[in-house]
Write a protein that holds these residues in place. Structure first.
Motif, PDB file in Angstrom:
ATOM      1  N   ARG A   1      22.652 -82.563  21.332  1.00 23.73           N
ATOM      2  CA  ARG A   1      21.950 -81.444  21.949  1.00 23.73           C
ATOM      3  C   ARG A   1      22.186 -80.179  21.133  1.00 23.73           C
TER       4      ARG A   1
ATOM      5  N   GLU B   1      22.111 -76.109  20.325  1.00 21.30           N
ATOM      6  CA  GLU B   1      22.223 -74.839  21.032  1.00 21.30           C
ATOM      7  C   GLU B   1      20.947 -74.036  20.821  1.00 21.30           C
TER       8      GLU B   1
ATOM      9  N   ARG C   1      18.903 -62.744  25.894  1.00 27.74           N
ATOM     10  CA  ARG C   1      19.380 -63.487  27.053  1.00 27.74           C
ATOM     11  C   ARG C   1      19.096 -62.693  28.326  1.00 27.74           C
TER      12      ARG C   1
ATOM     13  N   GLU D   1      20.129 -62.883  32.280  1.00 26.06           N
ATOM     14  CA  GLU D   1      21.001 -63.582  33.207  1.00 26.06           C
ATOM     15  C   GLU D   1      20.335 -63.732  34.573  1.00 26.06           C
TER      16      GLU D   1
ATOM     17  N   TYR E   1      31.956 -68.955  36.567  1.00 25.64           N
ATOM     18  CA  TYR E   1      30.558 -69.355  36.689  1.00 25.64           C
ATOM     19  C   TYR E   1      30.327 -70.663  35.934  1.00 25.64           C
ATOM     20  N   GLU E   2      29.485 -71.479  36.451  1.00 26.68           N
ATOM     21  CA  GLU E   2      28.983 -72.660  35.746  1.00 26.68           C
ATOM     22  C   GLU E   2      27.755 -72.200  34.970  1.00 26.68           C
ATOM     23  N   VAL E   3      27.837 -72.190  33.642  1.00 27.40           N
ATOM     24  CA  VAL E   3      26.790 -71.576  32.816  1.00 27.40           C
ATOM     25  C   VAL E   3      25.976 -72.643  32.100  1.00 27.40           C
ATOM     26  N   SER E   4      24.674 -72.522  32.163  1.00 25.64           N
ATOM     27  CA  SER E   4      23.754 -73.357  31.384  1.00 25.64           C
ATOM     28  C   SER E   4      22.636 -72.464  30.872  1.00 25.64           C
ATOM     29  N   GLU E   5      21.915 -72.938  29.877  1.00 26.04           N
ATOM     30  CA  GLU E   5      20.832 -72.157  29.285  1.00 26.04           C
ATOM     31  C   GLU E   5      19.547 -72.967  29.271  1.00 26.04           C
ATOM     32  N   GLU E   6      18.421 -72.290  29.441  1.00 24.88           N
ATOM     33  CA  GLU E   6      17.111 -72.914  29.323  1.00 24.88           C
ATOM     34  C   GLU E   6      16.181 -71.964  28.580  1.00 24.88           C
TER      35      GLU E   6
END
Length: 518
Positions: free
Chosen positions: A98, A100, A107, A109, A133-138
């Motif tokens: 995967r 980045e 960004r 938030e 925080y549980e961080v993910s990106e899309e």
């Protein structure tokens, strides 16, 4: 049962010999037709079908709704030799995992709070604290937003000295002077048509759907031709840069042209491409495929020109010009010979394997990032002996096959091109094949399926200028929109003697220098 002519009366032998010769001729013709039929079927069913036998292809022909998955399933039943060839020429790559998302993208938030019942402790009833925080990106986007720039230029006058008149702020330079298209809109239309292959009628419909503004296809076409006319000066300067070097790759592709020369149908024009690996890509529009096109473009160029075996490239350029061949074109014929045999032709397999060894050396040189001098030394030590052995194998293969067979044709092409095919081994800057050139010309072939043709002979040079700039930007890693928005508004008033300062290569160099000084 074999017919013994000695047992046949002498008066009948001549007629029988003629009939036997007819049978041999028919068998030979049948073999050639079967080869051609197999090639057509391979093209029809795509990648993977080269592993199928003629019997399997015959069964597929009887099923009109065949899907690619079915072809692959059939192909999995055999083809060990083909898999071995592919393993040598195309080493398997490890999955990169995967990736980045690029760091340069802004960004935004988005905070997602826990549900109210999850904010209180189920045991003591106290409020839970935020511990992280549980961080993910899309990856997201904003749909195209159309708006109107209202340009207000100051007008000033002296109340005490009316005779001096009014001073007005100068209008900024624009790509489309006095037009209602901003520079960003003009560039967007250009890039969408020639990089994303969106015809103008589709863009016109999309603009009306998303903004309510009706812009006809003819209006958009006028804007495109205006920008293409401006970029012709850039293309001429890029040609000068290219011809100052010592190595050029060349190829050509047909393109339909609306012309009075052919009433009721498109005239077949050509976009000739001349480029240098890692450098400029120049397209030259011509109404035909004759030698006059490359002769005019190259002038007295006396370096190395790499191309396929097309005869128009003969007898051009200066006295010292050297013609280099393309191993990709030569190898293609042996692959086809292997395919039509159902991957059973050991001679074709051996020749493909030998050519693969040459490509393996080139892959090693690229992986080591060798400069031209080091690459030339590697080729002298390792490629030249392989080439000598390959030529011997080609001569032997040619002597043992039918002249009109796929293998015979492949051998004839390679042997006729041999003096050119070995040029790369003695020049470190020359590539083993013309693939850089073919990769740059491929978008034109893809684009013409959408925009179908060039509207007139006069439009041809402008289209060539646009594609030259866009493909060069792609090759140099330049954002085409940034380049065009910076250069196009200045071109109309730019001195002709200084246009070379605005070519993509010069622009990139200037920006790198400016960045390094910050």
């Amino acid at each position: 049962m074999t017919l013994q002519l000695e047992t046949v009366p002498i008066a009948m032998r001549g007629a029988i010999e003629r009939e036997l010769q007819k049978v041999k001729d028919l068998e030979f013709e049948n073999k050639l037709l079967r080869e051609e039929l197999r090639l057509l079927r391979l093209e029809k069913y795509g990648k993977g079908s080269e592993k199928l036998t003629d019997a399997q292809l015959e069964l597929l022909e009887g099923e009109p709704g065949v899907k690619p998955a079915e072809v692959q399933a059939e192909a999995a039943l055999g083809g060990e030799q083909k898999q071995a060839v592919e393993a040598q020429s195309k080493p398997r790559r490890n999955h990169p995992g995967r990736e980045e998302l690029p760091a340069h993208l802004p960004r935004v938030e988005v905070m997602i709070s826990c549900a109210p019942e999850a904010c209180r402790c189920g045991q003591c009833g106290g409020e839970k604290k935020i511990i992280g925080y549980e961080v993910s990106e899309e990856l997201d986007l904003k749909p195209a937003e159309y708006f109107v720039n209202v340009i207000k230029r100051e007008k000033r006058a002296c109340g005490a000295c009316e005779e001096l008149g009014v001073s007005t702020a100068p209008a900024p330079a624009k790509i489309i002077e006095k037009g209602k298209a901003s520079d960003r809109l003009a560039v967007d239309i250009l890039v969408k048509k020639y990089s994303d292959h969106q015809p103008l009628y589709r863009q016109s419909a999309a603009i009306e759907r998303e903004s309510g503004v009706e812009l006809s296809r003819m209006t958009l076409c006028g804007w495109v031709m205006k920008t293409g006319g401006l970029l012709e000066a850039i293309r001429r300067a890029m040609r000068e840069e290219l011809l100052e070097g010592s190595y050029i790759q060349a190829d050509e592709t047909p393109v339909g042209v609306q012309s009075e020369r052919t009433i009721g149908k498109n005239h077949q024009g050509y976009l000739w491409e001349y480029s240098r690996p890692g450098g400029n890509v120049i397209f030259d529009f011509q109404m035909g495929r004759s030698r006059e096109g490359p002769r005019q473009f190259l002038g007295q160029f006396d370096g190395i020109v790499q191309c396929d075996g097309y005869g128009a490239y003969d007898k051009i350029g200066g006295a010292g010009i050297v013609m280099a061949g393309c191993w990709a074109h030569a190898r293609r014929g042996f692959y086809q010979a292997l395919e039509v045999s159902g991957n059973t032709d050991a001679v074709a397999f051996n020749l493909v394997r030998r050519i693969g060894e040459l490509y393996a050396i080139e892959a090693e040189a690229r992986a080591g990032k060798l400069d031209p001098a080091a690459r030339q030394e590697m080729r002298r030590a390792r490629s030249l002996p392989l080439l000598a052995a390959l030529k011997t194998a080609l001569v032997e293969a040619r002597a043992g096959c039918l002249p009109q067979s796929q293998l015979g044709k492949a051998c004839d092409y390679a042997l006729s091109q041999w003096p050119r095919l070995v040029v790369y081994a003695s020049h470190g800057e020359v590539e083993i094949d013309n693939n850089w050139c073919e990769n740059a010309i491929r978008p034109v072939a893809l684009g013409r399926k959408n925009w179908l043709h060039i509207g007139s002979e006069a439009a041809g040079p402008k289209v060539a200028a646009i594609t030259s700039v866009l493909e060069t930007c792609k090759r140099l890693g330049i954002n085409a929109r940034d380049y065009l928005l910076d250069v196009l508004p200045r071109l109309a008033g730019w001195p002709a003697s200084k246009v070379r300062a605005l070519t993509p290569a010069a622009w990139l160099s200037a920006h790198r220098q400016a960045t390094s000084q910050v």
